[in-house]
Enzyme design. Structure first.
Site, mmCIF file in Angstrom:
data_model
loop_
_atom_site.group_PDB
_atom_site.id
_atom_site.type_symbol
_atom_site.label_atom_id
_atom_site.label_comp_id
_atom_site.label_asym_id
_atom_site.label_seq_id
_atom_site.Cartn_x
_atom_site.Cartn_y
_atom_site.Cartn_z
ATOM 1 N N HIS A 1 0.846 -1.186 0.000
ATOM 2 C CA HIS A 1 0.000 0.000 0.000
ATOM 3 C C HIS A 1 0.885 1.240 0.000
ATOM 4 O O HIS A 1 0.985 1.971 0.997
ATOM 5 C CB HIS A 1 -0.953 -0.036 1.196
ATOM 6 C CG HIS A 1 -1.970 -1.134 1.077
ATOM 7 N ND1 HIS A 1 -2.082 -2.157 1.975
ATOM 8 C CD2 HIS A 1 -2.902 -1.378 0.130
ATOM 9 C CE1 HIS A 1 -3.046 -2.975 1.600
ATOM 10 N NE2 HIS A 1 -3.559 -2.528 0.486
ATOM 11 N N HIS B 1 -0.240 -9.916 1.094
ATOM 12 C CA HIS B 1 -1.479 -10.038 1.875
ATOM 13 C C HIS B 1 -2.115 -11.402 1.727
ATOM 14 O O HIS B 1 -3.031 -11.735 2.468
ATOM 15 C CB HIS B 1 -2.481 -8.972 1.426
ATOM 16 C CG HIS B 1 -1.944 -7.581 1.504
ATOM 17 N ND1 HIS B 1 -1.462 -6.906 0.412
ATOM 18 C CD2 HIS B 1 -1.816 -6.741 2.544
ATOM 19 C CE1 HIS B 1 -1.059 -5.706 0.785
ATOM 20 N NE2 HIS B 1 -1.250 -5.580 2.069
ATOM 21 N N GLU C 1 -6.395 -8.918 3.102
ATOM 22 C CA GLU C 1 -5.912 -10.037 3.931
ATOM 23 C C GLU C 1 -7.083 -10.750 4.609
ATOM 24 O O GLU C 1 -7.158 -11.985 4.628
ATOM 25 C CB GLU C 1 -4.924 -9.535 4.990
ATOM 26 C CG GLU C 1 -4.424 -10.675 5.873
ATOM 27 C CD GLU C 1 -3.579 -10.201 7.048
ATOM 28 O OE1 GLU C 1 -2.901 -9.162 6.943
ATOM 29 O OE2 GLU C 1 -3.599 -10.885 8.086
ATOM 30 N N CYS D 1 1.387 -9.826 13.770
ATOM 31 C CA CYS D 1 2.777 -10.073 13.386
ATOM 32 C C CYS D 1 3.738 -9.237 14.234
ATOM 33 O O CYS D 1 3.402 -8.146 14.686
ATOM 34 C CB CYS D 1 2.982 -9.837 11.892
ATOM 35 S SG CYS D 1 3.159 -8.123 11.403
ATOM 36 N N SER E 1 -2.765 2.430 3.886
ATOM 37 C CA SER E 1 -2.007 1.388 4.578
ATOM 38 C C SER E 1 -2.535 1.260 5.995
ATOM 39 O O SER E 1 -2.429 2.190 6.802
ATOM 40 C CB SER E 1 -0.520 1.739 4.594
ATOM 41 O OG SER E 1 0.149 1.025 5.614
ATOM 42 N N ASN F 1 -1.573 -0.513 8.607
ATOM 43 C CA ASN F 1 -0.641 -0.427 9.739
ATOM 44 C C ASN F 1 -0.102 0.985 9.914
ATOM 45 O O ASN F 1 0.150 1.428 11.029
ATOM 46 C CB ASN F 1 0.474 -1.470 9.602
ATOM 47 C CG ASN F 1 1.493 -1.105 8.555
ATOM 48 O OD1 ASN F 1 2.439 -0.384 8.827
ATOM 49 N ND2 ASN F 1 1.311 -1.603 7.331
#
Ligand code: SF4
Length: 306
Positions: A39, A74, A126, A190, A218, A220
């Site tokens: 992303h 993803h 995802e 993760c 994005s 995250n």
């Protein structure tokens, strides 16, 4: 202005590995990338320049025209993988192993007969890949509201980039709503996500403001910005250097810097260099309103992603 760089920021190994695979593709014009490899608009433009075909994440029903198909970090569902292989496609698979781990955990819970709850953003690529292989499931973006569920034999996994705090809140809300439930939680967040979030938390006590670098879509990256915002720290989410406006830094003496897992090292370096030489206007000058941390269409009425 003093600049503090987060201890963990930028590219994760999953994105680095995917980009290494992409760099070695000899004939990009013969490959379709399903969805956004990362992303990051700059990376996507570079892929376009090399001649890759790209399909939007939301349009996966039609089969790609090229024989070679790249699966992004993803991941995709096993069902979709079989469909592509059955159609004669050759897969170049860059699925992050930590995403595969989420798939396997969810499938194991389903095989045990549990109703699977996926904590994540509904519609995120995802999450889509995870749920497509489950006979039934519920996706929860947050702790409110918790809908009624068809079973009290439950299993929980998380989209890999879920903030740990959010996952804990959802699990607590599930336990409160269904105290009688047999609830098994598998921690599938993760480690790079955890590291980047914790590094922001470690920075906050020593900074007046935080600059977060990464794609507006994005997940995250947006969660890093949200983390600081929720703790009352002035936060600026930018994709690239050109978005830095010195006026925004009025009165800022110490500034933190972090970046999402799909942000190029060079972009982070450019922003960091600019911040280190930036001279904020004195507080007496007229100020501008702090820029909202995220401004994508999804965020501001509602994801972001990995
Ligand atoms: S954010 Fe985590 S799950 Fe996603 S590619 Fe990076 S390491 Fe893998």
């Amino acid at each position: 202005m003093r600049v503090f760089r987060a201890a963990h920021l930028g590219f994760c190994f999953g994105v680095r590995d995917a980009l290494k695979v992409v760099a070695q593709v000899p004939n990009p014009a013969e490959v379709t990338i399903r969805g956004e490899l990362v992303h990051n608009p700059l990376v996507l433009h570079q892929l376009d320049d090399r001649g890759f075909h790209r399909e939007p994440e939301t349009q996966r029903d039609a089969l790609p025209a090229t024989r070679q198909v790249m699966v992004t970090a993803h991941g995709i569902s096993d069902r979709e993988r079989h469909r592509l292989l059955a159609a004669g496609k050759e897969l170049i698979d860059t699925t992050c192993p930590l995403v595969t781990r989420v798939h396997r955990a969810a499938q194991q819970l389903a095989q045990e007969g549990r109703h699977v709850i996926v904590i994540g953003r509904p519609g995120h690529v995802e999450v889509q890949g995870i749920v497509e292989d489950l006979p039934h499931c519920t996706v929860l973006a947050g702790p409110h509201p918790i809908p009624d569920l068809p079973s009290r034999f439950l299993g929980v996994v998380c989209q890999s980039t879920t903030p740990p705090r959010l996952a804990a809140e959802v699990v607590a809300a599930l336990r409160a709503r269904f105290p009688e439930a047999d609830l098994q939680v598998v921690d599938t967040i993760c480690q790079p996500t955890r590291d980047r979030q914790q590094a922001v938390l470690d920075l906050l006590p020593q900074i007046d403001a935080l600059v977060v670098v990464g794609g507006k879509n994005s997940n995250n990256t947006r969660e890093l910005a949200r983390l600081a915002q929720e703790r009352g720290v002035r936060t600026l989410h930018i994709e690239h250097l050109a978005e830095l406006d010195p006026r925004w830094f009025q009165g800022v003496e110490t500034c933190g810097l972090t970046a999402g897992t799909s942000t190029l090292d060079s972009t982070v370096a450019d922003v960091e260099a600019a911040l280190r030489t930036l001279v904020p206007p004195p507080t007496a000058e007229p100020s501008i309103s702090p820029t909202p941390a995220t401004r994508s269409p999804e965020e501001c009425p509602s994801l972001g992603a990995a």
